[in-house]
Design a protein around this motif. Structure first.
Motif, mmCIF file in Angstrom:
data_model
loop_
_atom_site.group_PDB
_atom_site.id
_atom_site.type_symbol
_atom_site.label_atom_id
_atom_site.label_comp_id
_atom_site.label_asym_id
_atom_site.label_seq_id
_atom_site.Cartn_x
_atom_site.Cartn_y
_atom_site.Cartn_z
ATOM 1 N N SER B 109 53.047 29.253 54.227
ATOM 2 C CA SER B 109 52.869 27.783 54.153
ATOM 3 C C SER B 109 52.750 27.270 52.711
ATOM 4 O O SER B 109 52.542 26.288 52.524
ATOM 5 C CB SER B 109 51.709 27.130 54.927
ATOM 6 N N THR B 110 52.611 28.274 51.873
ATOM 7 C CA THR B 110 52.456 27.987 50.593
ATOM 8 C C THR B 110 53.829 27.734 49.726
ATOM 9 O O THR B 110 53.563 27.343 48.568
ATOM 10 C CB THR B 110 51.551 28.609 49.699
ATOM 11 N N LEU B 111 54.944 28.061 50.174
ATOM 12 C CA LEU B 111 56.137 28.102 49.485
ATOM 13 C C LEU B 111 57.083 26.817 50.137
ATOM 14 O O LEU B 111 57.191 26.671 51.413
ATOM 15 C CB LEU B 111 56.971 29.350 49.708
ATOM 16 N N ASN B 112 57.678 25.988 49.210
ATOM 17 C CA ASN B 112 58.395 24.827 49.830
ATOM 18 C C ASN B 112 59.589 25.428 50.518
ATOM 19 O O ASN B 112 60.342 26.139 49.868
ATOM 20 C CB ASN B 112 58.714 23.791 48.780
ATOM 21 N N PRO B 113 59.893 25.087 51.689
ATOM 22 C CA PRO B 113 61.050 25.809 52.471
ATOM 23 C C PRO B 113 62.251 25.098 51.760
ATOM 24 O O PRO B 113 63.528 25.874 52.056
ATOM 25 C CB PRO B 113 60.834 25.413 53.819
ATOM 26 N N ARG B 114 62.461 24.102 51.022
ATOM 27 C CA ARG B 114 63.461 23.369 50.758
ATOM 28 C C ARG B 114 63.866 23.863 49.313
ATOM 29 O O ARG B 114 64.850 23.499 48.668
ATOM 30 C CB ARG B 114 63.394 21.882 50.766
ATOM 31 N N MET B 115 63.049 24.581 48.612
ATOM 32 C CA MET B 115 63.217 25.004 47.134
ATOM 33 C C MET B 115 63.571 26.425 47.133
ATOM 34 O O MET B 115 63.167 27.284 47.804
ATOM 35 C CB MET B 115 62.090 24.885 46.297
ATOM 36 N N THR B 116 64.656 26.981 46.252
ATOM 37 C CA THR B 116 65.041 28.207 46.219
ATOM 38 C C THR B 116 63.999 28.899 45.399
ATOM 39 O O THR B 116 63.068 28.239 44.855
ATOM 40 C CB THR B 116 66.330 28.177 45.541
ATOM 41 N N ILE B 117 63.801 30.129 45.380
ATOM 42 C CA ILE B 117 62.919 30.782 44.877
ATOM 43 C C ILE B 117 62.961 30.627 43.366
ATOM 44 O O ILE B 117 61.949 30.395 42.677
ATOM 45 C CB ILE B 117 63.213 32.522 45.069
ATOM 46 N N GLY B 118 64.236 30.510 42.730
ATOM 47 C CA GLY B 118 64.054 30.439 41.313
ATOM 48 C C GLY B 118 63.780 29.006 40.794
ATOM 49 O O GLY B 118 63.210 28.659 40.139
ATOM 50 N N VAL B 153 67.584 37.378 44.088
ATOM 51 C CA VAL B 153 67.021 36.719 45.099
ATOM 52 C C VAL B 153 66.885 35.121 44.543
ATOM 53 O O VAL B 153 66.422 34.345 45.643
ATOM 54 C CB VAL B 153 65.923 37.286 45.722
ATOM 55 N N ALA B 154 66.846 34.813 43.340
ATOM 56 C CA ALA B 154 66.518 33.723 42.577
ATOM 57 C C ALA B 154 67.386 32.606 43.681
ATOM 58 O O ALA B 154 66.712 31.348 43.593
ATOM 59 C CB ALA B 154 66.807 33.405 41.446
ATOM 60 N N ASN B 155 68.338 32.748 44.094
ATOM 61 C CA ASN B 155 69.235 31.530 44.686
ATOM 62 C C ASN B 155 68.911 31.569 46.308
ATOM 63 O O ASN B 155 69.306 30.702 46.907
ATOM 64 C CB ASN B 155 70.528 31.868 44.520
ATOM 65 N N ARG B 156 67.803 32.325 46.717
ATOM 66 C CA ARG B 156 67.762 32.329 48.092
ATOM 67 C C ARG B 156 66.442 31.541 48.552
ATOM 68 O O ARG B 156 65.647 31.209 47.592
ATOM 69 C CB ARG B 156 67.411 33.738 48.865
ATOM 70 N N TYR B 157 66.196 31.234 49.767
ATOM 71 C CA TYR B 157 65.051 30.255 50.213
ATOM 72 C C TYR B 157 64.084 31.215 50.736
ATOM 73 O O TYR B 157 64.445 32.283 51.372
ATOM 74 C CB TYR B 157 65.717 29.289 51.337
ATOM 75 N N PRO B 158 62.810 30.504 50.903
ATOM 76 C CA PRO B 158 61.716 31.339 51.374
ATOM 77 C C PRO B 158 61.876 31.943 52.729
ATOM 78 O O PRO B 158 61.438 33.014 53.220
ATOM 79 C CB PRO B 158 60.606 30.333 51.605
ATOM 80 N N HIS B 159 62.805 31.439 53.807
ATOM 81 C CA HIS B 159 62.699 31.803 55.027
ATOM 82 C C HIS B 159 63.523 33.042 55.139
ATOM 83 O O HIS B 159 63.481 33.701 56.047
ATOM 84 C CB HIS B 159 63.294 30.755 56.149
ATOM 85 N N GLU B 160 64.368 33.330 54.001
ATOM 86 C CA GLU B 160 64.904 34.824 54.227
ATOM 87 C C GLU B 160 64.084 35.699 53.801
ATOM 88 O O GLU B 160 64.523 37.000 53.685
ATOM 89 C CB GLU B 160 66.100 34.484 53.212
ATOM 90 N N PHE B 161 62.722 35.863 53.367
ATOM 91 C CA PHE B 161 62.150 36.956 53.184
ATOM 92 C C PHE B 161 61.115 37.032 54.174
ATOM 93 O O PHE B 161 60.454 36.308 55.004
ATOM 94 C CB PHE B 161 61.344 36.521 51.852
ATOM 95 N N SER B 162 60.349 38.461 54.027
ATOM 96 C CA SER B 162 59.426 38.926 54.834
ATOM 97 C C SER B 162 58.008 38.376 54.409
ATOM 98 O O SER B 162 57.932 37.912 53.167
ATOM 99 C CB SER B 162 59.292 40.465 55.159
#
Lengths: 333, 336
Positions: B109-118, B153-162
């Motif tokens: 819940s602490t990462l914005n799902p619409r922002m890439t990691i970068g 992974v900078a271009n990926r979104y939070p939901h792609e991660f464990s």
């Protein structure tokens, strides 16, 4: 000793949008009368789904696709819904993780507790309430008659879990399935509940399956442990063997990675690389292979069967599902 | 780790109090006050990790939040590097924020799902003007590598991660503004058992690499012992005992600490068979109406009538070992 429960090749899967999630992939084990079995694994390893499959207590999207469950010789997997309802709560009691959400907030404790004996034993209400008070006392609730008239929110988390335990025991079940019953509780309250269950088990001579993710918790409590990973049982052994001579690389890794009050503080913890598997694809090899440091070619091609370790046969054999012979290279303590 | 980098306090908390006004009663018509923290004082030295343990509702997270001024304290002061944060005007406080960061419990819940990691990692760098725009990409890549992920992974979104990977990203984000001090609020409680050790190792590695000071809040005593230099034990809004890690775990003095330690299960059947548990009676008392005197006295096996009358202060028992118990000297004699 007669087997209370026999489970053969149980498979359970969930229907999801693009196919199936393979939660339980062929689980076989048995349980003696009066035995306490610990089932341990991480979230998503299939420990809860496989144990709830025993009494077919599953969400609508789940289905048991293969295997059989024999409770006191009776086939539950193929029994009628009415028959299963008669077994749940009477022969098999359940204790769930979260006592906050498992109790109905609008019903008095007494009414909820007696529901199952009124249903199964057709007791009159007054008689049932008397019995409920007796059980509440047994699980260490003081002033039990008074508590029967209270609502769940008037009780603390530990007290509510005691109520749940009393409910599970009222029909004197031969088997109790406890699904992470202390995970939501603080460590001092957890110690209270563990001591309580250990005492009750001796008194009532029931079998208990205790599901948890906490390997440390089981060390002081159960007779035998099954370790699950990716929908499989990967290792099964009597208590001391799991901790002192574990043979599956996952069990070994898990035991090494838990910081205890005795490990050398400040040092690097041996950790298991990677993350638990996703269960959408049907497994083609050992589910732990991608994270395993002992992996050989065969591991990614063939699923290893849960086989008895040579020299560890007997009534409660040490079984492990691994292509690599880990004897002599496991945990160094 | 960092055993010698002591004696220069980075954070000094003095008599911190946080009360939450609440409405109780069936119709919410009665006012009451939750005494979340009630006069907490401690210091954290540069480069050390102070562990803060206690059961749910003891005020450990509130302490972390109040320390970062995420909760406005009711009274008391928090000094960071000599500056009282509670009296700082908003503008200066914002500037201070880049030096103090937090890692939360739940990486979902602490990462914005619409922002890439970068983007998530670059944001604090821009806000705090950590480096020129042209250097941001490189800094982001370095951060991602430092927390054990692949820079692509900078271009990926939070939901792609464990869960474990997300917590690594949260740690990278906390590091993005180049802080000196990080509050770790139960950073591993939401993770799978096999992942917890990875994150503990990572936190210890980056502490060394970035020269960080930690307040490590957790309920798992074994984990706290592993990562901390000193440990404070909280109960119902008060610190009961604070000492060096080896002192606290080797020679616990407060009856509550003793009970807490004896309740921790060990992954060793021989230890478990031989151990004598101190089973505490009853539950944690209510923070709305906390017990008089020592907060722990209703559950304490050593309690005497005086324990209900007088609030014990933290008292030095030597070697930086502080205990808040009126009967600590007598209890020590009894057990020897």
């Amino acid at each position: 000793m007669t087997k209370l429960l026999e489970v053969n090749n149980l498979h359970t899967r969930f229907k999801v949008r693009n196919g199936y999630l393979h939660a339980v992939n062929g689980v076989s084990f048995s349980l003696d009368r009066g035995e306490m079995l610990g089932v341990v694994g991480e979230s998503g390893c299939g420990k809860s789904v496989s144990m709830m499959s025993l009494i077919r207590l599953l969400p609508p999207a789940a289905e048991i696709t293969d295997g059989e469950v024999l409770l006191e010789g009776e086939d539950i997997t193929h029994a009628s819904v009415n028959r299963v309802n008669a077994i749940r709560g009477s022969k098999v009691g359940m204790i769930f993780q979260d006592p906050m959400t498992s109790l109905n907030p609008f019903m008095k404790i007494g009414e909820q507790v007696i529901e199952s004996i009124v249903f199964h034993k057709k007791l009159a209400k007054a008689e049932a309430l008397k019995q409920a008070a007796r059980y509440l006392k047994m699980v260490g609730i003081s002033n039990a008659e008074h508590r029967l008239n209270e609502y769940p929110h008037q009780l603390s988390g530990g007290m509510r879990q005691r109520v749940m335990i009393a409910m599970a025991l009222l029909n004197e079940p031969s088997l109790v399935i406890a699904d992470e019953p202390t995970t939501a509780l603080d460590v001092t309250i957890q110690a209270q509940i563990v001591e309580l269950v250990k005492g009750l088990r001796e008194k009532l001579n029931m079998s208990i399956i205790w599901i948890t993710h906490d390997l440390s918790l089981l060390a002081g409590m159960v007779d035998r442990i099954m370790v699950m990973y990716g929908g499989y049982i990967v290792e099964e052994a009597v208590l001391d063997d799991i901790y002192k001579s574990p043979l599956h690389p996952y069990t070994i890794g898990l035991l090494k990675s838990i910081p205890s009050l005795k490990t050398e503080a400040g040092s690097r913890l041996p950790s298991i690389p990677g993350a638990p598997p996703n269960l959408f694809a049907e497994p083609t090899g050992c589910p732990f292979a991608p994270r395993c440091t002992y992996r050989v070619d065969r591991c990614t091609r063939e699923v290893p069967a849960l086989a008895t370790v040579p020299g560890a046969e007997g009534d409660r054999p040490h079984r492990v599902a691994c292509w690599v012979d880990m004897r002599g290279r496991g945990i160094a303590q | 780790m960092n055993m010698h980098a002591k004696q220069e306090p980075l954070v000094v908390v003095e008599n911190l109090v946080k009360h939450f006004p609440v409405k109780i009663g069936a119709f919410g018509n009665q006012s009451a006050v939750v005494h979340a923290i009630d006069g907490v004082s401690f210091a954290i030295y540069k480069g050390e990790t102070l562990g803060l343990v206690g059961e749910s509702g003891c005020g450990k997270s509130t302490t972390g939040f109040a320390l970062l001024q995420l909760h406005k304290a009711t009274s008391g002061s928090v000094k960071f590097d000599g500056v009282d944060l509670s009296k700082l005007p908003a503008k200066d406080l914002r500037a201070m924020r880049k030096r103090v960061q937090i890692v939360f419990q739940d990486p979902y819940s602490t990462l914005n799902p619409r922002m890439t990691i970068g983007e998530a990692l670059a944001e604090p760098m821009r806000v705090h003007k950590i480096c020129p725009e042209k250097d941001i990409q490189g800094r982001v890549a370095r951060l991602i590598r430092d927390v054990g992920l692949n820079p692509n992974v900078a271009n990926r979104y939070p939901h792609e991660f464990s869960g474990g990977q997300r917590q690594r990203i949260c740690i990278a984000r906390a590091l993005a503004s180049d802080p000196e001090f990080i509050v770790c609020d139960e950073p591993i409680s939401a993770l799978d058992v096999s992942i917890q050790a990875q994150i503990i190792n990572l936190l210890m590695d980056i502490q060394e690499k970035y020269n960080l000071t930690y307040l490590f809040i957790a309920h798992d005593l074994a984990v706290v012992r592993h990562i901390s230099d000193r440990v404070a034990v909280m109960y119902l809004g008060k610190i009961m005992e604070i000492a060096g890690k080896d002192e606290l775990f080797g020679r616990p003095l407060h009856p509550y600490t003793k009970a807490l330690l004896s309740a921790v299960p060990e992954a060793d059947p021989d230890v478990e068979r031989g151990r004598k548990r101190i089973i505490l009676q009853g539950d944690v008392s209510n923070a709305i109406d906390p017990p008089s005197g020592c907060r722990f006295h209703p559950r304490c096996a050593h309690a005497r009538p005086m324990c209900a009358g007088e609030v014990p202060e933290l008292e030095d028992r030597g070697e930086g070992h502080f205990v808040a118990c009126l009967r600590v000297a007598e209890i020590e004699k009894e057990t020897v």
